[in-house]
Design a protein around this motif. Structure first.
Motif, mmCIF file in Angstrom:
data_model
loop_
_atom_site.group_PDB
_atom_site.id
_atom_site.type_symbol
_atom_site.label_atom_id
_atom_site.label_comp_id
_atom_site.label_asym_id
_atom_site.label_seq_id
_atom_site.Cartn_x
_atom_site.Cartn_y
_atom_site.Cartn_z
ATOM 1 N N VAL A 87 -5.299 8.979 17.625
ATOM 2 C CA VAL A 87 -6.103 8.568 17.322
ATOM 3 C C VAL A 87 -6.187 7.833 18.065
ATOM 4 O O VAL A 87 -7.654 7.868 18.956
ATOM 5 C CB VAL A 87 -6.262 7.883 16.144
ATOM 6 N N LEU A 88 -5.416 6.705 18.333
ATOM 7 C CA LEU A 88 -5.724 5.677 19.834
ATOM 8 C C LEU A 88 -6.029 6.774 21.201
ATOM 9 O O LEU A 88 -7.039 6.720 21.897
ATOM 10 C CB LEU A 88 -4.677 5.087 19.881
ATOM 11 N N ASN A 111 -17.930 10.989 25.607
ATOM 12 C CA ASN A 111 -18.839 10.630 25.400
ATOM 13 C C ASN A 111 -19.999 10.167 26.529
ATOM 14 O O ASN A 111 -20.769 9.869 27.107
ATOM 15 C CB ASN A 111 -19.158 9.263 24.152
ATOM 16 N N ARG A 147 -6.929 10.169 21.440
ATOM 17 C CA ARG A 147 -8.201 10.826 21.289
ATOM 18 C C ARG A 147 -9.275 10.026 21.593
ATOM 19 O O ARG A 147 -10.281 10.566 21.382
ATOM 20 C CB ARG A 147 -8.020 11.663 19.680
ATOM 21 N N THR A 148 -8.930 8.515 20.642
ATOM 22 C CA THR A 148 -10.652 7.875 20.680
ATOM 23 C C THR A 148 -10.945 8.003 21.851
ATOM 24 O O THR A 148 -11.871 7.644 22.376
ATOM 25 C CB THR A 148 -9.745 6.875 19.780
ATOM 26 N N ALA A 149 -10.069 7.465 22.948
ATOM 27 C CA ALA A 149 -9.494 6.810 24.396
ATOM 28 C C ALA A 149 -10.278 8.147 24.894
ATOM 29 O O ALA A 149 -11.733 8.467 25.957
ATOM 30 C CB ALA A 149 -8.633 7.121 25.070
ATOM 31 N N GLU A 209 -1.580 7.271 14.418
ATOM 32 C CA GLU A 209 -2.246 5.854 14.778
ATOM 33 C C GLU A 209 -2.292 5.815 16.606
ATOM 34 O O GLU A 209 -3.231 5.405 16.998
ATOM 35 C CB GLU A 209 -1.505 3.884 14.477
ATOM 36 N N LEU A 250 -11.838 10.332 23.747
ATOM 37 C CA LEU A 250 -13.551 10.870 23.113
ATOM 38 C C LEU A 250 -14.328 10.184 23.320
ATOM 39 O O LEU A 250 -16.006 10.311 23.868
ATOM 40 C CB LEU A 250 -13.386 10.792 21.586
ATOM 41 N N GLU A 251 -13.768 8.993 24.276
ATOM 42 C CA GLU A 251 -14.760 7.984 24.551
ATOM 43 C C GLU A 251 -15.396 8.779 26.031
ATOM 44 O O GLU A 251 -16.332 8.369 26.800
ATOM 45 C CB GLU A 251 -14.231 6.393 24.657
#
Length: 598
Positions: A365-366, A376, A368-370, A362, A372-373
């Motif tokens: 994921v947080l 982007n 990698r999400t940051a 988790e 990825l944002e």
């Protein structure tokens, strides 16, 4: 019936149900096999003992009747050897008549002796005993011929039926100087009461039948009356035989010749009485088997309950983990120290590891999400830069090139004009490539809006738009029946635009370009296709068709940015469908894409 079988399939049963059922099946199988094996072994042994006993009793009866006949033969020989009897025969009954009658009277043992007479070889009666009660009308010559009694010998003859009663003769020869000169013939009635026969049968065994038969089979009797012959060949009996009686019961029969006479004694015994003990054994085995099965089922149920109870706890814990609750653990004391206890320990360790791994995942994921944002955002900035910063100088290059061509083309030589045309063409290509890349990047952020798309009218519209700038009647289109699709209308139009424009482009060099748009319906999806008779491709390189900038033909041969098919694949993937192609160099290509039915 099939539904009932599926509902009660063994694979659908729980372990708590399977274990008692399995043990019950094994117990019943073992008891059944053991019971049948013992039954047939015991049956075989008891029948062997029964045959031996039957043969022994038959031998004893034969010996008893043989002893009686030997006594009669001995008495007859003694009477026939008396001098008075010999002289009486020689004198034709004139000499020693009184003495001879006394000798004949002594042969009568009881009231069953009907007649005793002295006859000569011409079969004429010389003298008859005073105790004779009658005279039997029989073929005396035939009897003497059949028995063939030699000098100084006696024989008990066959049993005859005379006037409804049974009699047998005792024949003794009267001889002088080893020459037969006459005979003493005694007729004895075979009189045994039914009560006596029944009592004697009980001594042999309940249900036993006692029979007497002449050796030639001419007469059968149950010692009370004549009876029909049994379905056996008494002339070939050397051991106990079996036969069915009139009621269908299986009988065992033993036969033995009676010594000194033409009789055979036979004893028949029902097999079911011999096997009555076996039937009792089978009942006991069945009762014990049912008791053992019941005990086995109860023990298996208890055992399975002890096993399945902790397994149920384990299942509940595993289900909780599957639902996302990673804090579940099992009480080790519930499983004690057996294999299930070890499994519970391993399960708790695994649960802890999964919990920590999930927590770490988790966090990653947080993270990698940051990241990825951020990527982007950088991509959006790049897209903005491409759409504004790069397109501005590109427009300038294109604009100045056109101005140069319009104002100074006449002052340029041939090579200058060629270079100027190349600048304008490549600037246009660069602009188209930028537009395609922007469309490809924006597609990932665009939401999918599914609705019912009329593929038939959409295909007609796409073809009309693409043929606006093409020579009239150059391309022959065949649009088949296209079922509607549950898809995004704008994206679906983009797919058809790219595939049909490719078909037009790659078949443009054919004399008669032909393009077909069709569809097939499969079990859970609709497969659409666009087919042309153009340049085609080598199937060995089909994997490169849907990659960005992957081209199988040179820019000089066919223009293009190399992004169109990649865009099509991304749209189909977004719809969770499939796209593939088939083709052959110089023989055209067919592009297929599927849209799942919702």
């Amino acid at each position: 019936m099939q539904t009932w079988i599926n509902r009660f399939s063994f694979s659908r049963l729980s372990i708590q149900q399977r274990l008692p059922l399995l043990i019950c099946t094994l117990l019943l199988s073992a008891i059944t096999i053991y019971g049948f094996a013992n039954y047939y072994s015991l049956k075989k042994a008891i029948l062997a003992i029964g045959r031996e006993r039957l043969s022994s009793v038959t031998d004893q009866m034969s010996a008893m009747f043989g002893q009686s006949s030997q006594t009669l033969i001995k008495a007859g020989n003694n009477a026939a050897s008396q001098d008075a009897v010999i002289q009486c025969v020689k004198s034709g009954g004139n000499a020693f008549r009184k003495e001879t009658i006394e000798v004949l009277n002594k042969l009568h043992r009881d009231t069953t002796w009907v007649s005793t007479a002295l006859i000569n070889t011409d079969l004429k009666t010389i003298v008859r005993s005073a105790n004779s009660t009658g005279e039997l009308k029989v073929n005396l010559a035939g009897i003497l011929k059949y028995n063939n009694v030699g000098p100084n010998s006696s024989k008990v003859g066959r049993i005859f039926v005379v006037n409804g009663s049974m009699y047998y003769p005792i024949i003794s020869s009267v001889a002088e100087k080893n020459q037969t000169i006459g005979y003493i013939i005694s007729w004895v009635a075979l009189r045994i009461t039914q009560k006596a026969v029944t009592q004697f049968s009980k001594l042999v065994g309940t249900g036993a039948g006692i029979y007497m038969a002449n050796t030639d089979g001419s007469l059968w009797t149950d010692l009370v009356k004549p009876v029909p012959s049994l379905p056996v060949n008494i002339g070939k009996m050397s051991k106990v035989v079996e036969y069915p009686d009139a009621d269908g019961k299986q009988m065992m029969l033993s036969a033995k010749n009676v010594p000194g006479c033409d009789w055979i004694v036979l004893i028949a015994f029902p097999e079911n009485i011999v096997l009555s003990g076996v039937a009792t054994f089978v009942k006991w085995i069945s009762a014990i088997g049912l008791l053992l099965t019941a005990i086995g089922i109860f023990a298996a149920w208890r055992m399975s309950r002890n096993i399945t109870k902790p397994l149920k706890r384990l299942t509940v814990a595993a289900t909780a983990i599957a639902d996302g609750d990673y804090s579940t653990s099992l009480p080790i004391s519930l499983f004690k120290s057996d294999e299930l206890g070890k499994l519970a320990t391993a399960f708790n360790i695994m649960t802890g590891q999964i919990y920590h791994a999930h927590h770490d995942l988790e966090n990653k994921v947080l993270e990698r999400t940051a990241q990825l944002e951020n990527v982007n955002k950088e991509l959006e900035a790049f897209s903005y830069s491409v759409s504004h910063d790069l397109r501005t100088p590109l427009r300038a290059i294109n604009g100045y090139s056109i101005m140069l061509k319009e104002d100074y083309e006449s002052e340029l030589d041939t090579e200058g004009k060629r270079i100027l045309r190349n600048i304008i063409t490549n600037a246009k290509m660069m602009g188209q490539l930028i537009d395609d890349l922007l469309a490809f990047s924006r597609l990932g952020k665009k939401d999918l809006t599914r609705t019912t798309v009329d593929m038939q009218s959409l295909a007609v519209t796409v073809v009309q738009e693409l043929l606006q700038h093409e020579p009239e009647d150059k391309y022959h289109f065949n649009i088949g029946e296209l079922p509607p699709a549950e898809a995004d209308p704008d994206m679906t139009k983009q797919v058809l635009m790219n595939l049909v424009s490719n078909a037009i482009k790659y078949s443009s060099k054919k004399d008669k370009p032909e393009i077909e748009i069709g569809a097939t319906i499969e079990r859970n999806r609709v497969v659409y296709f666009v087919k042309d008779n153009g340049a085609g491709f080598d199937m060995a390189y089909s994997g490169k068709l849907f990659g960005v900038f992957q081209r199988l033909h040179s820019q000089e041969e066919f223009e293009g940015s190399g992004v169109g098919l990649a865009l099509v694949k991304r749209i189909i993937d977004k719809h969770k469908g499939e796209i593939w192609a088939e083709g052959k160099e110089g023989a055209g290509a067919t592009f297929y894409f599927s849209v799942p039915q919702i």
